[in-house]
Design an enzyme around this catalytic site. Structure first.
Site, mmCIF file in Angstrom:
data_model
loop_
_atom_site.group_PDB
_atom_site.id
_atom_site.type_symbol
_atom_site.label_atom_id
_atom_site.label_comp_id
_atom_site.label_asym_id
_atom_site.label_seq_id
_atom_site.Cartn_x
_atom_site.Cartn_y
_atom_site.Cartn_z
ATOM 1 C CB SER A 1 54.938 54.416 79.914
ATOM 2 O OG SER A 1 55.569 54.825 78.708
ATOM 3 C CG ASP B 1 50.285 51.856 72.943
ATOM 4 O OD1 ASP B 1 51.439 52.054 72.510
ATOM 5 O OD2 ASP B 1 49.971 52.036 74.137
ATOM 6 C CG HIS C 1 53.829 52.212 75.338
ATOM 7 N ND1 HIS C 1 52.616 52.889 75.348
ATOM 8 C CD2 HIS C 1 54.647 52.866 76.200
ATOM 9 C CE1 HIS C 1 52.707 53.905 76.189
ATOM 10 N NE2 HIS C 1 53.916 53.921 76.714
#
Length: 402
Positions: free
Chosen positions: A85, A375, A378
């Site tokens: 990600s 979040d 991340h």
């Protein structure tokens, strides 16, 4: 000691399952809400993919210092991103998985507040690096429909949120395995050959910059989170397996024609908000066990790549340390202008991730630029910008020499 360890592991596993259940529930609510909205609208031929963000300054009253400027590029014709990600610019939007970020507030700081599937409020490292080395302002996802010839010729991201060096890691969350990312890369090469011919395509691939970021999900989720490998391997054996898998991926990139390859190590994952919450006790301290595992893997990855590089002709293959820079930001937040380093901006910042971070149930912090994390997993765009600047300023030298 063993009883305490097992008890702690079971407790963390229960919390992880609870988070997964809440994610599934929120995903169901979001899906129902979206379906209801579609029923109220005039039918159309089908959803169009969100447009890629236009280049723009980073938002917020306290932007990261712009010490790195985009320069005219005469060295890198393209950039290729692989991994998880950290570099996924939207591939997960087009596969069947819960690990998505194609809804607000993700992407809230892009022009028109368009979420593109990046796990952040704005740009991510693949975008910043591409911009800083003069390739292009943002890197599109390979699976994104409607990519132009120019999009493809200057590089794309094959990364998928939730993937890792352990083949089991992407299976658990239905992400794109590293092996499949390599297949896409080879498919991509054939497309480029069709555009510009074999000789020019080989030049683009060999002179393009290939960046790989993975390993965090292997350690945080597969090994310590769900304990799927912990009963088969001790951490020393598992990190050796990860490093071997990474080296194998590097060799396959090389055999595909890539000659400038950088592997970015794992950050202090024990200090990300969700690990502080699930493993840090009442005081939410960093999880030392995960940080130790990250450093152990990084050491083995560096050694493996250094040895492998000796066998590759006319190739730059390097390990890039991110642990030190990331840890310095955590230990000295004021130095970088951060006020919050132990929780994310979205919601409580303790557990919110993916579907749990949404515009219907999650309030946002007042000043995202003062937060290191977006979040619970991340970093924010601003944190990514600082890390990317450090990478370009301190680690790009070998790639220019080849």
């Amino acid at each position: 000691m063993l009883q305490d360890r097992v008890s702690g592991s079971l407790s963390s596993s229960k919390i992880s399952r609870c988070v997964l259940f809440l994610s599934l529930f929120c995903f169901f609510l979001l899906t129902m809400h979206a379906s209801a909205n579609r029923l109220q609208r005039v039918p159309n031929p089908g959803p169009s993919p969100a447009p890629e963000p236009k280049p723009c300054p980073s938002p917020g009253p306290n932007p990261a210092p712009a010490t790195t400027k985009r320069t005219h590029n005469t060295t890198f014709p393209a950039i290729f991103a692989f991994g998880d990600s950290i570099l996924d610019t939207g591939n997960n939007d087009y596969i069947l998985t819960l690990i998505k970020a194609n809804f607000l507030p993700y992407g809230m700081n892009f022009p028109d507040k368009v979420p593109t599937g990046r796990f952040c409020n704005g740009k991510i490292p693949s975008d910043f690096i591409a911009d800083y080395i003069g390739v292009k302002p943002v890197v599109p996802a390979y699976l994104r429909p409607g990519l132009t010839q120019e999009d493809l010729l200057t590089g794309v991201s094959f990364a998928s949120g939730g993937s890792g060096y352990d083949p089991l890691t992407p299976i658990v969350v239905s992400a794109i395995p590293m092996s499949k990312q390599l297949t896409y890369f080879q498919e991509y090469i054939e497309k480029v050959k069709g555009f510009v011919g074999k000789e020019k395509a080989e030049h683009i691939i060999s002179k393009g910059l290939a960046i790989v970021v993975a390993g965090s999900d292997d350690l945080a989720n597969t090994y310590y989170g769900e304990h799927l490998e912990e009963f088969l391997y001790d951490i020393d054996t598992y990190t050796s397996f990860m490093a071997s898998s990474a080296a194998s991926f590097a060799m396959q990139l090389y055999e595909s024609g890539a000659k400038k390859i950088g592997f970015i190590g794992v950050s202090p994952i024990g200090c990300i908000p969700i690990q502080r919450t699930t493993r840090g006790g009442l005081k939410r301290k960093c999880a030392d066990e995960l940080n130790f595992a990250a450093q152990l893997f990084n050491s083995k990855l560096s050694t493996s790549l250094n040895e492998l590089a000796k066998t590759m002709k006319n190739t730059t293959l390097v390990y890039i340390d991110i642990y030190s820079s990331f840890n310095d930001m955590i230990q000295n937040p004021k130095k970088y202008g951060f006020d919050e380093i132990d929780r994310g901006c979205c919601g409580t910042g303790l557990l919110e991730l993916g579907p749990l971070c949404n515009k219907y149930t999650s309030l946002l912090c007042k000043n995202v630029s003062s937060f290191m994390f977006w979040d619970s997993y991340h970093p924010t765009e601003r944190a990514y910008k600082i890390l990317s600047q450090k990478f370009v300023e301190n680690d790009m030298g070998p790639f220019y020499d080849n």
